[in-house]
Structures are given as C-alpha cells and as structure tokens.
Design a protein around this motif. Structure first.
Motif, PDB file in Angstrom:
ATOM      1  N   ALA A  84      33.458  42.562  39.114  1.00 34.80           N
ATOM      2  CA  ALA A  84      34.813  42.149  39.504  1.00 34.80           C
ATOM      3  C   ALA A  84      35.478  41.305  38.427  1.00 34.80           C
ATOM      4  N   ASN A  85      34.730  40.336  37.890  1.00 32.74           N
ATOM      5  CA  ASN A  85      35.310  39.433  36.879  1.00 32.74           C
ATOM      6  C   ASN A  85      36.687  38.917  37.293  1.00 32.74           C
ATOM      7  N   GLY A  86      36.769  38.530  38.577  1.00 30.98           N
ATOM      8  CA  GLY A  86      37.998  37.952  39.105  1.00 30.98           C
ATOM      9  C   GLY A  86      38.929  38.940  39.772  1.00 30.98           C
ATOM     10  N   ASP A  87      38.602  40.220  39.753  1.00 34.33           N
ATOM     11  CA  ASP A  87      39.496  41.239  40.298  1.00 34.33           C
ATOM     12  C   ASP A  87      39.168  41.653  41.733  1.00 34.33           C
ATOM     13  N   GLY A  88      38.172  41.068  42.355  1.00 35.49           N
ATOM     14  CA  GLY A  88      37.880  41.388  43.743  1.00 35.49           C
ATOM     15  C   GLY A  88      37.155  42.714  43.919  1.00 35.49           C
ATOM     16  N   GLY A  89      37.363  43.359  45.081  1.00 39.03           N
ATOM     17  CA  GLY A  89      36.672  44.604  45.397  1.00 39.03           C
ATOM     18  C   GLY A  89      37.086  45.756  44.499  1.00 39.03           C
ATOM     19  N   GLY A  90      36.295  46.834  44.570  1.00 37.08           N
ATOM     20  CA  GLY A  90      36.595  48.023  43.776  1.00 37.08           C
ATOM     21  C   GLY A  90      35.491  48.405  42.822  1.00 37.08           C
ATOM     22  N   ASP A  91      34.235  48.075  43.176  1.00 37.42           N
ATOM     23  CA  ASP A  91      33.112  48.328  42.273  1.00 37.42           C
ATOM     24  C   ASP A  91      32.927  49.804  41.935  1.00 37.42           C
ATOM     25  N   HIS A  92      33.234  50.700  42.869  1.00 35.07           N
ATOM     26  CA  HIS A  92      33.021  52.118  42.593  1.00 35.07           C
ATOM     27  C   HIS A  92      34.058  52.660  41.611  1.00 35.07           C
ATOM     28  N   ALA A  93      35.280  52.170  41.702  1.00 39.57           N
ATOM     29  CA  ALA A  93      36.299  52.558  40.722  1.00 39.57           C
ATOM     30  C   ALA A  93      35.943  52.008  39.350  1.00 39.57           C
TER      31      ALA A  93
END
Length: 452
Positions: A105-114
């Motif tokens: 994430a490095n501060g960007d929150g969810g979305g690990d699959h993208a």
C-alpha cells in the motif's frame, strides 16, 4: 558436434531471419544446421542462437508452505506444489527472499491485487486512480523489447487467458488497466494481451489487417496455414540436409497439431455452412486454453518470431473457477482462506495444477534441439506472482522460479535464498544483462542479484 551431424550439413547457407511466405502468411523457421557455416561450428557453435526471455504471471499468490523448496544451493528437495518440475529440476533456479515493495500500500490503502499485477514487471508504485491518468512504469520485458525487438518479426508477444478492461475501476479505486496488464510500454501505456489462440497464432505468422480477406478465404479451420507456404517450404526442404529436413517436418507437424487444437477448442459448432462467418472466441475450457497458449509461446521462440514475451495465466485478483480440479469456490475467494483447511487444500490444488502446466511447457522446450543444446537452454522463463500469502496480502518472499540456462549465463539446479526484502527489480536488472540489454537501474532496484 559429432561427425554424423556434420555430414548432414550442406553447403547451402540459411539466414536465421529467413521466412516462408504465401497468401498473406509470413512463417518463421526453427533453428536449422544450415543457419551456420561448416567452418563456424568449432569457433562459435552457438553464435546463431539467440537468448529468449519470458515472464509467466499467476494471480493470488500461493500456499507458501507447500511451495517453498527445502534446502539450499544444489542440496534441495522440491516441494509438493513444484513436484511436477522434477524432470527439469536441474534446468531451473528456485528463488526465495525476493520482494515487491511497490505492490504494498505504501499509504495508498486497499488494492493489493491491482498493485500486484501492475508492479509485477515494473517494480513501480501504480498511481491510485480509476481515471485516464494511470501511471506505473515501463515493464522489464518492454525495456528488452525496445532494445532488441527490431531483430525479430514481433518486438514482443503478450498473451493471456482472461480478458480484461482497460478503463473503469476494478480494485479499491485502482483502474482495471492495472489488474489486466503486466506489460507496460510506457508508464501510462499498457500493452494489451491476446487471449484468443486463433488471433495469437495468426499474429505470430504475420497476419495483418490487410490480410483479413485472405485469411477468411483460406478459412483458418479448414485449410492449414502450412498450405499457404507450401511452395516455399518445398523449395527449402529440397536444399536442406537430412537432419534439417527432419527438424522441419517435426516443426510443421507441431504447427498443424496446434491448428487442429485451436479448431477443436473454439467455443462453437464445427459443422457450419461455407458462407457462415466463424466467430472469434476463446476456449471455454481453461484446461485446453492454458496449454494451447503455452504451445503458441513455444512456437514464437522456436521460430525466433520474438525473443521477449509475457503470459498472464489470470488477471490480478482473478476469481476464476477450476471445477475440473474438483475445487469448490473461486480462486480469489479461496485465497482469503483464513487458514480454513478445506480452502487451503483447494487453493493448493490450483497452485499445483498451474505449476504442472508450466512444467509441461518447460519440458517441451527441452525436447526442441537448437544449436548444440535445446530451446530451453537458450531461454530464461520466469514463473511467479507479486503476492506470496494472499490471505494476508504479503509481497515479500515471493514464489519465483526461473527455467532455462539463458545460453549458459544462469547456473541452474539450485535453490537460492536471498536476504529479506531484496527487491525483485534486482533480479530484473540481472536478467536484462543476460539478454544483452543492460541498464543502470530499474524500478526500486538497489543493485544486481549475485550468485545467479
């Protein structure tokens, strides 16, 4: 090279970039002894043999306890998931400890699959957006393609199994383009993959938009593409030695067999009136689709149609089902198994099935002679994912295998364990070196991998 092999070489000289042509088809050739002069064998027996590089991506990580091999260096044992690689164990490198920090994430929150798919070959943090302002980074395959792509019919080949969207939001505010692509020509321009075997096959053999009518006239499923180049093939065969004629016959047999499988796998009835336009489509059965695309990739390398390729076995976060494995549930859902034993077991079945298909591909490369070795010897095929434990969205200690010796530039048959948090980008720098396309830095690299 034995004296028997030497006697099969004629005085006829053939350039590796020669093609057979006819009816809108440009057909590459496999490696033949006629591509080398009789005086060059002792001096440089592999001079005419290029090195190839491919990246095979699978989604949703792996059950790491069943993936990770035991032991280190040459003294190691294959794991349950990778057991099908036993016949080619000595032709592979098994790597542990590599990390994709930019998939975090490095501060960007969810979305690990993208982020997993977007950063897999770029080692860059994708901009979190669902709009047109996508940005991630150029991918390692395209770095190589931009440097050596002019030497082949196709600068690079991008294939896959699942279709995807290039716009809209797919994962926690990330554009669908991130999940659908691993190849990026520029930071904001993905290279779309081809999932239709027929179209991938025709692209491989030089079909262009201007050849569509010729292709329709030929009727792909009723007339072999080999018939279109039969005149050139006949002339060539008459000038070759015995060994080369046999290699050419084996190559033609392989091409025709793939054509027949494409026809059988197409999701429509074969009994059609002559005037009916056959629709485009992909095999409904993933168990037919995956090996067919692997075989098209094999042909691409065998004919030197390209030296750089990517293959997405699924999009990032794929929720495909694998009912033929008697697996209950869909892939992404199973990957968040919460340590439930039945879900872990089903997910491991998927891991092992995909590894088995990769092993079949690698073994096929090993059966194809090229120069004084095999097609596998002159290849460098990375198989892996940007996620290790998908249940916890982990991006360190990734599941990575490299098959092939890269023309003698990789010492295979080992399990290499690198220091925790070693960037995957370091491996990519080392692979680019072995392709003859070196660069100073890539993504979040900190140097080159040692001991390869």
């Amino acid at each position: 090279m034995s004296s028997t092999t030497r006697r099969n070489v004629t005085n006829f000289q053939l350039d590796r970039r020669n093609f057979m042509r006819g009816a809108g088809v440009v057909m590459g050739l496999p490696w033949l002894e006629a591509m080398m002069s009789s005086t060059s064998f002792a001096a440089a027996p592999t001079a005419a043999v290029p090195t190839r590089m491919a990246f095979v991506f699978f989604a949703n990580g792996a059950i790491m306890k069943d993936w990770t091999v035991k032991g280190e260096g040459k003294d190691f044992e294959l794991s349950k998931t990778l057991s099908s690689l036993a016949p080619v164990k000595d032709d592979c490198l098994f790597l542990s400890g590599l990390t994709h920090d930019k998939a975090r994430a490095n501060g960007d929150g969810g979305g690990d699959h993208a982020r997993n798919s977007a950063s897999f070959l770029t080692a860059s943090q994708p901009r979190k957006t669902g709009g047109a302002d996508i940005q991630v980074g150029i991918s390692v395959d395209q770095v190589a393609a931009q440097k050596i792509g002019t030497q082949t019919h196709l600068p690079s080949l991008e294939i896959g199994i699942e279709g995807g969207r290039q716009a809209g939001v797919c994962d926690s505010g990330y554009s669908c383009a991130y999940q659908s692509n691993i190849a990026w020509r520029s930071p904001n321009q993905p290279v779309a993959k081809e999932i239709n075997p027929k179209l991938a096959f025709e692209r491989l053999f030089g079909m262009s938009l201007t050849d569509v009518k010729k292709s329709q006239d030929r009727d792909f499923y009723r007339t072999s593409i080999l018939d279109a180049v039969s005149e050139d093939a006949s002339k060539l065969s008459g000038r070759l030695g015995k060994t080369d004629r046999q290699k050419l016959d084996e190559y033609f047999t392989s091409v025709r067999e793939i054509e027949q499988r494409i026809g059988r796998a197409a999701p429509q009835k074969r009994q059609l009136p002559p005037e009916f336009e056959i629709p485009q489509g992909v095999p409904a059965d993933v168990d037919a689709h995956i090996p067919l695309m692997y075989d098209i990739l094999t042909l691409a390398f065998q004919t030197d149609s390209t030296r750089v390729a990517t293959f997405m076995l699924a999009n990032g976060g794929s929720n495909r089902t694998y009912s033929h494995l008697n697996v209950k549930g869909a892939h992404h859902q199973l990957s968040h198994h919460r340590d439930e034993a039945d879900k872990v077991a089903d997910l491991q079945k998927i891991d092992q099935y995909l590894a088995k298909e990769f092993a079949r591909f690698v073994q096929k490369l090993k059966t194809i002679p090229e120069g004084e070795g095999t097609l596998l010897d002159h290849s460098m095929i990375l198989y892996g994912s940007g996620i290790s434990d998908a249940n916890r969205h982990r991006h360190e200690d990734l599941p990575i295998v490299i098959a092939g010796k890269a023309s003698g530039k990789l010492q295979t048959g080992r399990h290499l364990v690198y220091e925790k948090e070693t960037p995957m980008a370091n491996l990519y720098l080392s692979m680019l070196d072995r392709m003859g396309t070196p660069i100073d830095a890539f993504g979040d690299s900190t140097g080159r991998l040692t001991n390869l």
